[in-house]
Design an enzyme around this catalytic site. Structure first.
Site, PDB file in Angstrom:
ATOM      1  N   GLU A 175       4.736  -2.443   0.280  1.00  0.00           N
ATOM      2  CA  GLU A 175       5.775  -2.841   1.249  1.00  0.00           C
ATOM      3  C   GLU A 175       6.750  -3.832   0.596  1.00  0.00           C
ATOM      4  O   GLU A 175       6.977  -4.931   1.109  1.00  0.00           O
ATOM      5  CB  GLU A 175       5.161  -3.433   2.519  1.00  0.00           C
ATOM      6  CG  GLU A 175       4.347  -2.411   3.290  1.00  0.00           C
ATOM      7  CD  GLU A 175       3.843  -2.886   4.659  1.00  0.00           C
ATOM      8  OE1 GLU A 175       4.112  -4.042   5.054  1.00  0.00           O
ATOM      9  OE2 GLU A 175       3.172  -2.088   5.338  1.00  0.00           O
ATOM     10  N   GLU A 296      -1.290   3.527   4.610  1.00  0.00           N
ATOM     11  CA  GLU A 296      -1.656   2.700   5.768  1.00  0.00           C
ATOM     12  C   GLU A 296      -1.175   3.449   6.989  1.00  0.00           C
ATOM     13  O   GLU A 296       0.015   3.771   7.094  1.00  0.00           O
ATOM     14  CB  GLU A 296      -1.010   1.316   5.700  1.00  0.00           C
ATOM     15  CG  GLU A 296      -1.499   0.488   4.523  1.00  0.00           C
ATOM     16  CD  GLU A 296      -1.124  -0.982   4.634  1.00  0.00           C
ATOM     17  OE1 GLU A 296      -1.106  -1.527   5.763  1.00  0.00           O
ATOM     18  OE2 GLU A 296      -0.832  -1.569   3.585  1.00  0.00           O
TER      19      GLU A 296
HETATM   20  O1  AHR Z   1      -2.937  -3.162   7.130  1.00  0.00           O
HETATM   21  C1  AHR Z   1      -2.548  -4.438   7.549  1.00  0.00           C
HETATM   22  C2  AHR Z   1      -1.267  -4.901   6.893  1.00  0.00           C
HETATM   23  O2  AHR Z   1      -0.229  -4.118   7.441  1.00  0.00           O
HETATM   24  C3  AHR Z   1      -1.143  -4.717   5.411  1.00  0.00           C
HETATM   25  O3  AHR Z   1      -1.576  -5.808   4.668  1.00  0.00           O
HETATM   26  C4  AHR Z   1       0.323  -4.530   5.227  1.00  0.00           C
HETATM   27  O4  AHR Z   1       0.640  -3.778   4.073  1.00  0.00           O
HETATM   28  C5  AHR Z   1       0.777  -3.858   6.497  1.00  0.00           C
HETATM   29  O5  AHR Z   1       1.965  -4.329   6.973  1.00  0.00           O
END
Ligand code: AHR
Length: 495
Positions: A175, A296
């Site tokens: 990210e 994710e």
């Molecule tokens: O998965 C939880 C968090 O959400 C992670 O650390 C991040 O990459 C995302 O925004």
């Protein structure tokens, strides 16, 4: 009167061979995911192997082999790998910038690798672009993967690993549009090029994953990476995106409208994949496709606060949503090369939950265990005829009641179908047929509960659990009534 649904599987045009990484996991020092979830060396009262909770290892063994992404998430861009090797007593303690509390580095590179070996997983390391250097990540790769003898591989040997660790997947940041440095696509592309150039020289066999974002961000990223520097096309294997479903209200006390909101929002993943597929075609070399990684994903309910480590209870609703997502990944397995839910333990869409000595499997675990029956098979196209759902307010529509994925072994002797009934209260009378093939026998496993907000916990760890169920085979196909908000897995013999 049940709704009617018909699934026809096209067996003659396989989509792609299903890689085990398609159904992977992700761990981060966030809440109880790593510390307490896995690492319990300081808790002699908890059964463990080499400092790691036996329950978690056993559960993840059941889901393997798959990749496990680590150390983040947002944490990846603050992690300096040297702080997590060597004598644990000498490792620095730092603020965990994103998730609060302290990072002791007790679970570092070698502990992570030991964990992967014990569960039979492929390591997937996410490197530090936000606060690390190119040389630091290059050295981490050499430390992990090189044969040596070099100073770094000698250090690895002294730390207990004579053989290379063979880390195949390397994420270049996480990210980076946000917690990984708030970079524009052009800024990130410039960083990516520098990191990837060095990583490729150390080990050309690793699969490099660029941290993407929205379709527009990804377009600008690929434009900057590839169009503006044609020779850097070979630096990119995959682009990662994340997708959370955040409109479903409370984890357990949700309304019918909230339920359908989660279900409808999860369909955004399909849109993400369609957009990425169209985009990547414009930039890839036809002989080497750019893979989409969704590392994710999952529900993120309104009562999962940072202070409580993003913990939420995962109910049958989450299982229905997760099964639909896994079906989508399977149906796009020619483009989607790896996915990992966020995260394996306690955090958001998790497969294992822990609370001190207690540990249990969530409904999501059972969905993963069902769907992994596809691994090694050819993914097959499913044509589904079913009603669209109306939302709780009677207005939403456009969401098919049934989601499905199908696969068969290369010889087409056995097949697997995962079918989800997303309707909150109505069953579906579901038939499944394989075009040009005949189902000889079938067995089914069903994950179903009386209400969509039922979950497992320490007191009732096996409340939501799949059970074998009867299925009718006739006319070369199969038929079963799918209860409301349920997930079914059919295993069939074909001729
Ligand atoms: O998965 C939880 C968090 O959400 C992670 O650390 C991040 O990459 C995302 O925004």
């Amino acid at each position: 009167m049940p709704q009617q649904a018909r699934i026809t599987v096209e067996a003659s045009h396989p989509i792609a061979r299903i890689r085990p990484e398609l159904y992977s996991q992700f761990i981060e020092p966030l809440g109880k995911c790593v510390y307490e979830g896995i690492w319990v060396a300081d808790r002699p009262d908890i059964p463990q192997e080499n400092g790691m909770r036996t329950f978690a290892l056993d559960a993840l063994r059941r889901l393997g082999p798959a990749a496990v992404r680590w150390p983040g998430g947002c944490f990846a861009d603050q992690h300096h790998w040297r702080e997590g090797i060597g004598d644990p007593a000498q490792r620095p303690v730092r603020l965990n910038l994103w998730w609060g509390g302290f990072e002791t580095h007790a679970f570092g590179t070698h502990e992570y690798f030991d964990f992967c070996e014990r569960i039979g997983a492929f390591p997937y390391i996410c490197g530090n672009v936000g606060s690390g250097t190119v040389a630091e990540m290059r050295d981490w790769l050499e430390y992990c993967n090189a044969e040596g003898p070099t100073t770094l591989t000698e250090e690895r040997r002294k730390n207990g690993s004579a053989k290379p660790l063979g880390v195949r997947f390397w994420g270049v940041g996480n990210e980076n549009y946000g917690c990984g440095g708030h970079m524009s696509p052009a800024d990130y592309a410039a960083e990516y090029r520098k990191f990837a150039t060095q990583l490729r020289r150390v080990d050309p066999s690793v699969e490099l994953i660029a941290a993407g974002y929205t379709a527009e961000y990804n377009r600008k990223l690929l434009e900057a990476l590839i169009t503006e520097r044609e020779q850097s096309r070979e630096l990119i294997d995959h682009v990662a995106v994340h997708r959370f479903f955040r409109t479903g209200g409370h984890d357990v006390e949700f309304s019918e409208e909230d339920y359908y909101s989660s279900v409808a929002e999860s369909l955004l993943l399909d849109g993400d994949i369609v957009k990425a597929d169209g985009l990547f075609k414009n930039y890839e070399d036809p002989s080497k496709r750019i893979g989409l990684v969704i590392d994710e994903w999952g529900t993120w309910h309104s009562n999962a606060p940072r202070d409580d480590g993003l913990f939420q209870r995962n109910t049958m609703r989450d299982a229905v949503v997760a099964a639909g997502c896994l079906n989508t990944f399977t149906n796009w397995s020619q483009r989607v090369v790896l996915t990992s839910t966020a995260q394996a333990i306690n955090v958001l869409t998790h497969v294992i939950a822990v609370d001190g000595r207690h540990a249990w499997l969530t409904p999501i675990f059972h969905v993963f265990e069902m769907v992994r029956n596809h691994v090694g098979n050819d993914a097959l196209t499913t044509n589904i005829v079913c009603p669209d759902l109306a939302g709780g307010d009677g207005s939403s529509g456009g969401v098919p009641q049934i989601s499905a994925s199908a696969s068969a072994d290369p010889e087409r002797r056995a097949g697997v179908v995962c079918a989800v009934n997303r309707h909150i209260s109505e069953p579906a009378d579901c038939t499944v047929a394989f075009a040009d093939l005949s189902v000889q026998s079938a067995s089914a496993s069903l994950l179903s509960e009386s209400a969509p907000n039922v979950f497992n916990d320490a007191a009732n760890p096996d409340r939501v659990t799949p059970s074998p169920t009867g299925v009718d085979v006739d006319n070369g196909g199969l038929r079963m009534e799918l209860p409301p908000h349920s997930v079914a897995l059919f295993s069939v013999e074909l001729t």
